[in-house]
Design a protein around this motif. Sequence first.
Motif, PDB file in Angstrom:
ATOM      1  N   PRO A 252      30.660  24.354  49.124  1.00  8.14           N
ATOM      2  CA  PRO A 252      30.630  23.862  50.505  1.00  8.14           C
ATOM      3  C   PRO A 252      30.944  22.364  50.596  1.00  8.14           C
ATOM      4  CG  PRO A 252      28.789  25.344  50.141  1.00  8.14           C
ATOM      5  CD  PRO A 252      29.441  25.122  48.798  1.00  8.14           C
TER       6      PRO A 252
ATOM      7  N   ALA B 162      34.726  21.961  50.217  1.00  8.21           N
ATOM      8  CA  ALA B 162      35.399  22.375  51.450  1.00  8.21           C
ATOM      9  C   ALA B 162      35.262  21.305  52.530  1.00  8.21           C
ATOM     10  CB  ALA B 162      34.822  23.712  51.938  1.00  8.21           C
TER      11      ALA B 162
ATOM     12  N   ALA C  61      38.023  27.199  55.319  1.00  6.84           N
ATOM     13  CA  ALA C  61      37.052  26.187  55.745  1.00  6.84           C
ATOM     14  C   ALA C  61      37.409  25.647  57.115  1.00  6.84           C
ATOM     15  CB  ALA C  61      37.014  25.049  54.740  1.00  6.84           C
TER      16      ALA C  61
END
Length: 118
Positions: free
Chosen positions: A70, A73, A118
């Motif tokens: 995450p 991204a 994303a």
Amino acid sequence: MAEKDVLGRRGEAVAAGWLEDRGYTIVARNWRCAHGELDLIARRGCVTAFVEVKTRSSIEYGHPFEAITPEKAARVRRLAAEWCRAHGPVRGETRIDAIAVLDAWSGKPSVEHLPGVA
């Protein structure tokens, strides 16, 4: 250049060729700014894709997509925004894509493309 960097550059070349074979135009490779680097920027029709390429010689240490956390991204999203600011308004849709390349040195590397991750 470290072996992993050579493998990464080879994977980016494979990914760029794969995208071009599917009608994309490569707008930029390894675009850098003070905050980092975007691997590929590609355009097809009205879509500009900011592409994170992950390359592995095998899946012994996991699939290449597993390396896109995450945090990674979010960094790619920030870099894409930086590129848009630096290059003026982008017409059409923008998205973040991921490409996994396995066995980049073989005559038939495996390429997986995930648009809009994303």
